[in-house]
Design an enzyme around this catalytic site. Structure first.
Site, PDB file in Angstrom:
ATOM      1  N   LYS A 117       3.704  -4.905   7.814  1.00 35.15           N
ATOM      2  CA  LYS A 117       4.705  -4.210   7.016  1.00 35.15           C
ATOM      3  C   LYS A 117       5.746  -5.203   6.480  1.00 35.15           C
ATOM      4  CE  LYS A 117       2.732  -0.242   7.721  1.00 35.15           C
ATOM      5  NZ  LYS A 117       1.597  -0.649   8.554  1.00 35.15           N
ATOM      6  N   ASN A 118       6.723  -4.700   5.754  1.00 32.18           N
ATOM      7  CA  ASN A 118       7.730  -5.567   5.137  1.00 32.18           C
ATOM      8  C   ASN A 118       8.708  -6.123   6.167  1.00 32.18           C
ATOM      9  OD1 ASN A 118       6.427  -4.222   3.076  1.00 32.18           O
ATOM     10  ND2 ASN A 118       8.276  -3.915   1.856  1.00 32.18           N
TER      11      ASN A 118
END
EC number: 2.6.1.59
Length: 379
Positions: A184-185
């Site tokens: 994920k970010n």
């Protein structure tokens, strides 16, 4: 630049090990320590949710959602088929039935126009999944839920730092879930968070997360001892995970801006291929602000995806496909059911390619990726 371009490369802010060392020095390694509390407050501030609770994964947060809704055998939850297995597993583990509906052509999110027809007397909730960090049509979904007496549980695994009409994804439904997996970010290796937006569910969420006890209330001095209150499990991450995550949350805005710049670069460079009719670029509705979680393309219907992926791999570019629709999977057929035709899910899922995208991805790597894709498609 390395010979190969990985699909993902976890970003480190440089403060992770310092905070982990501080947690170690403080001698607080179990869950709900100082760093966990900092993360809770930051998530509540960033999202506007009523209560944020760290979990050891987004899967755990989704399972907590099912427990909070008291999903029982035969209860139905409406969701897209084009999602990760955890969305459905959370329901199946309680004996519930995932009811799959088709997705929209533009955003690949659940088609809100198909939801109401899928509602039956057994329906308990709607589980919109914000694909690629782009918001589902939450106004329509919330209106259906309110009118039919249903709960809305957002799967915002990919949606941290994205908004729908100015509201953070995960903060609109009754419950929400984030992922901080290394893909994920904003990351903590493994990790997630439950977002509680319904005040009636806050206390139960704390209890379920603490093995079904009111331990959190005990440590706040609200009760003189803690006891077993209801069914629950251990969903807390350790303090070292929270310390790592805190370093990431401090820079969540910068991380998002960095990814958006690279997303926009792909978007500009791929416009000629879209004009040729060889692919379609992502569609972002004007009322949605996304977090650049991924950049995908949809190949033209007459192009076979696998030779394109093979050619990119030969060039050292690790582009990948995404979900196999759950309604077509063995467990999906066993535990769930599809409501209506799944034509868009079937069609779009076999045409989608995700391109390498990560914080700091060099311009030269993006140019090489696009050039290789151009060559593969023109063959």
């Amino acid at each position: 630049m390395p010979e190969h371009i990985p699909f993902n490369w976890p970003h480190m802010t440089g403060k992770e090990l310092y905070y982990i060392a501080e947690a170690h020095f403080n001698g607080k390694l179990a869950g709900d320590g100082p760093y966990t509390k900092r993360c809770h407050h930051r998530l509540e501030k960033l999202s506007g949710c009523l209560k944020a609770l760290l979990t050891h994964s987004c899967t755990a947060a989704l399972e907590m959602q099912a427990l909070l809704l008291d999903i029982r055998p035969g209860d139905e939850v409406i969701m897209p088929s084009y999602t990760f297995v955890s969305t459905a597993n959370a329901v199946v583990l309680r004996g519930g039935v995932p009811v799959f509906v088709d997705i929209r052509e533009d955003t690949l999110n659940i088609d809100e126009g198909l939801i109401e027809d899928a509602v039956t007397p057994r329906t308990r909730a709607i589980a919109p999944v914000h694909y690629a960090g782009v918001g589902c049509e939450m106004d329509a979904i919330m209106e259906i839920a309110q009118r039919r007496g249903l709960k809305v549980v957002e799967d915002a695994a990919q949606g941290f730092m994205s908004t729908y009409k100015g509201r953070a994804l995960g903060s609109i439904g009754h419950l929400g879930a984030y992922s901080f997996h290394e893909t994920k970010n904003v990351i903590s290796g493994e990790g997630g968070a439950l977002l509680v937006n319904d005040p009636d569910l806050v206390q139960r969420a704390e209890i379920i997360r603490e093995k079904g006890t009111d331990r959190s209330r005990f440590f706040r001095g609200e009760v003189d001892k803690y006891t077993w209150q209801e069914a629950g499990s251990s969903y807390l991450p350790g303090e070292l995970i929270a310390a790592f995550l805190w370093a990431q949350l401090e820079e969540a805005g910068e991380i998002t801006e960095n990814r958006i710049a690279r997303w926009r670069r792909y978007h500009e460079m791929l416009e000629p291929l879209e004009k040729e009719g060889l692919l379609r670029r992502p569609v972002i509705p004007a009322h949605c602000l996304h977090n650049a979680h991924m950049y995908y393309v949809l190949l033209a219907p007459d192009i076979d995806r696998q030779p394109v992926l093979d050619e990119l791999k030969k060039q050292g570019i690790y582009a990948v496909f995404h979900y196999v629709p759950l309604h077509s999977a063995p467990a999906g057929r066993r535990y769930g059911r599809a409501h209506g035709a799944m034509s868009r899910t079937d069609n779009l899922s076999v045409r989608l390619i995700r391109l390498p995208l990560w914080h700091g991805l060099p311009r030269a790597a993006q140019e090489r990726t696009v050039e290789s894709l151009y060559t593969a498609l023109h063959r």
